[in-house]
Scaffold this motif. Structure first.
Motif, PDB file in Angstrom:
ATOM      1  N   GLY A  17       0.815  -1.207   0.000  1.00 17.89           N
ATOM      2  CA  GLY A  17       0.000   0.000   0.000  1.00 17.89           C
ATOM      3  C   GLY A  17       0.840   1.243   0.000  1.00 17.89           C
ATOM      4  N   MET A  18       1.910   1.250   0.778  1.00 19.36           N
ATOM      5  CA  MET A  18       2.805   2.407   0.808  1.00 19.36           C
ATOM      6  C   MET A  18       3.471   2.592  -0.550  1.00 19.36           C
ATOM      7  N   ALA A  19       3.842   1.455  -1.194  1.00 20.18           N
ATOM      8  CA  ALA A  19       4.487   1.553  -2.506  1.00 20.18           C
ATOM      9  C   ALA A  19       3.541   2.174  -3.513  1.00 20.18           C
ATOM     10  N   SER A  20       2.245   1.781  -3.438  1.00 16.40           N
ATOM     11  CA  SER A  20       1.280   2.323  -4.383  1.00 16.40           C
ATOM     12  C   SER A  20       0.999   3.796  -4.137  1.00 16.40           C
ATOM     13  N   GLN A  21       1.332   4.293  -2.927  1.00 17.87           N
ATOM     14  CA  GLN A  21       1.090   5.697  -2.622  1.00 17.87           C
ATOM     15  C   GLN A  21       2.271   6.589  -2.983  1.00 17.87           C
ATOM     16  N   GLY A  22       3.335   5.972  -3.486  1.00 20.60           N
ATOM     17  CA  GLY A  22       4.368   6.838  -4.046  1.00 20.60           C
ATOM     18  C   GLY A  22       5.730   6.759  -3.415  1.00 20.60           C
ATOM     19  N   ILE A  23       6.038   5.759  -2.591  1.00 21.81           N
ATOM     20  CA  ILE A  23       7.399   5.641  -2.070  1.00 21.81           C
ATOM     21  C   ILE A  23       8.329   5.293  -3.222  1.00 21.81           C
ATOM     22  N   GLY A  24       9.390   6.085  -3.427  1.00 19.28           N
ATOM     23  CA  GLY A  24      10.304   5.870  -4.540  1.00 19.28           C
ATOM     24  C   GLY A  24       9.657   6.130  -5.875  1.00 19.28           C
ATOM     25  N   CYS A  25       8.701   7.009  -5.905  1.00 21.46           N
ATOM     26  CA  CYS A  25       7.948   7.278  -7.131  1.00 21.46           C
ATOM     27  C   CYS A  25       8.291   8.679  -7.627  1.00 21.46           C
ATOM     28  N   PRO A  26       8.438   8.856  -8.969  1.00 19.13           N
ATOM     29  CA  PRO A  26       8.753  10.186  -9.503  1.00 19.13           C
ATOM     30  C   PRO A  26       7.671  11.204  -9.153  1.00 19.13           C
ATOM     31  N   SER A  27       8.086  12.444  -9.033  1.00 15.50           N
ATOM     32  CA  SER A  27       7.158  13.526  -8.733  1.00 15.50           C
ATOM     33  C   SER A  27       6.084  13.636  -9.808  1.00 15.50           C
ATOM     34  N   ARG A  28       4.844  13.841  -9.406  1.00 15.11           N
ATOM     35  CA  ARG A  28       3.671  14.002 -10.271  1.00 15.11           C
ATOM     36  C   ARG A  28       3.283  12.718 -11.003  1.00 15.11           C
ATOM     37  N   CYS A  29       3.848  11.587 -10.598  1.00 13.35           N
ATOM     38  CA  CYS A  29       3.499  10.302 -11.198  1.00 13.35           C
ATOM     39  C   CYS A  29       2.843   9.421 -10.146  1.00 13.35           C
ATOM     40  N   SER A  30       2.078   8.461 -10.579  1.00 13.23           N
ATOM     41  CA  SER A  30       1.511   7.488  -9.663  1.00 13.23           C
ATOM     42  C   SER A  30       2.182   6.147  -9.897  1.00 13.23           C
ATOM     43  N   CYS A  31       2.376   5.405  -8.822  1.00 17.66           N
ATOM     44  CA  CYS A  31       3.102   4.144  -8.923  1.00 17.66           C
ATOM     45  C   CYS A  31       2.311   3.014  -8.274  1.00 17.66           C
ATOM     46  N   GLN A  32       2.277   1.911  -8.977  1.00 14.95           N
ATOM     47  CA  GLN A  32       1.795   0.667  -8.429  1.00 14.95           C
ATOM     48  C   GLN A  32       2.926  -0.344  -8.550  1.00 14.95           C
TER      49      GLN A  32
END
Length: 290
Positions: A17-32
């Motif tokens: 869940g934390m990963a999907s909320q953007g940990i290690g995710c580029p700015s203004r992008c969404s990550c799953q």
């Protein structure tokens, strides 16, 4: 406590869940999990801090004009890359050298100008390639897809292409779908081989009604089956100026060879007759002496 409610399961769910909320995710992008989606974020440059294990990267509908080969090479597990509706153009040679596992690549709605052997030659696993809606794309080299033997779906519709060599697509053993509609095809004699291949192949052409000749004026808007019939008649029966010159030279050579052969035959006949007459005279002289 049920297995689904064990501390280990809860921790795993929390981390995902934390990963999907953007940990290690580029700015203004969404990550799953294994996916980064930066669609429609008005990005001017290739995003940084993309997780290295990313398998699917979506950069659609931005203003990216350059794909850095080095940064892309860090994403060695990438299999899906969507860059449609950006500003990519000019030289993409060796851009994808580090993403050899790529299976799906969408570069439609950009400013590509040409495709060379070095553009996609490192993508040995590529199955789907979309380069449609690039109005400035005017040239695809003959061997541009020579290494993309797994290519199954290729779309070059709505570009500035006027010519495509038949060997460019004929030698793709797994090709099943080829988009060619709404291009500026120049239906000259040199294009006849490609049109003939289209009529004989099992490859499917979506929107086939809009695969038409743009030039010359006499064939404009003509669909490929009708264009093939016209070109077969005009290209295979019409003699050009150089053809008449060639036929004239051949005729002259045949005439010269015939005249020479007749002269030689005449000379040989005269020599033979003279030799025969001389032999008869010698025989008569020998008879008189006896």
């Amino acid at each position: 406590m049920s297995p689904s409610g064990s501390p280990w399961s809860l921790s795993l769910v929390f981390l995902l869940g934390m990963a999907s909320q953007g940990i290690g995710c580029p700015s203004r992008c969404s990550c799953q999990y294994l996916e980064v989606n930066c669609t429609g974020q008005q990005l001017q440059e290739f995003p940084v801090d993309i997780p290295l294990d990313t398998r699917q990267l979506i950069l659609a509908a931005n203003n990216v004009s350059y794909l850095p080969a080095v940064e892309l090479s860090f994403l060695s597990d990438l299999v899906y890359l969507d860059c449609r509706k950006n500003l990519l153009g000019d030289d993409l040679d060796f851009t994808f050298i580090g993403v050899a596992k790529l299976v799906y690549l969408d570069l439609s709605f950009n400013n590509l100008t040409q495709v060379t052997f070095s553009t996609f030659s490192h993508l040995l696993s590529l199955v789907v390639l979309k380069i449609s809606d690039n109005p400035n794309l005017v040239a695809i080299e003959k061997d541009a897809f020579a290494n993309n033997t797994w290519l199954r779906h290729l779309d070059v519709s709505r570009t500035g292409l006027t010519f495509l060599d038949s060997s460019t697509v004929r030698d793709l053993p797994n090709l099943r779908l080829l988009g060619l509609s709404d291009n500026l095809w120049h239906c000259s004699c040199s294009f006849l081989d490609f049109i003939t291949w289209m009529m004989e192949t099992d490859v499917h052409f979506p929107d086939a009604d809009n695969i038409t000749c743009y030039s010359p004026a006499g064939l404009r808007a003509l669909r490929m089956p009708a264009a093939e019939a016209q070109l077969h008649f005009s290209c295979l029966t019409q003699l050009h100026k150089q053809d008449y010159v060639f036929l004239g030279l051949v005729g002259f050579c045949i005439f010269l060879a015939g005249t020479t052969a007749a002269w030689l035959a005449g000379v040989c006949a005269v020599i033979y007759e003279a030799h025969a007459s001389k032999g008869e005279e010698e025989e008569e002289e020998e008879e008189e002496e006896e």
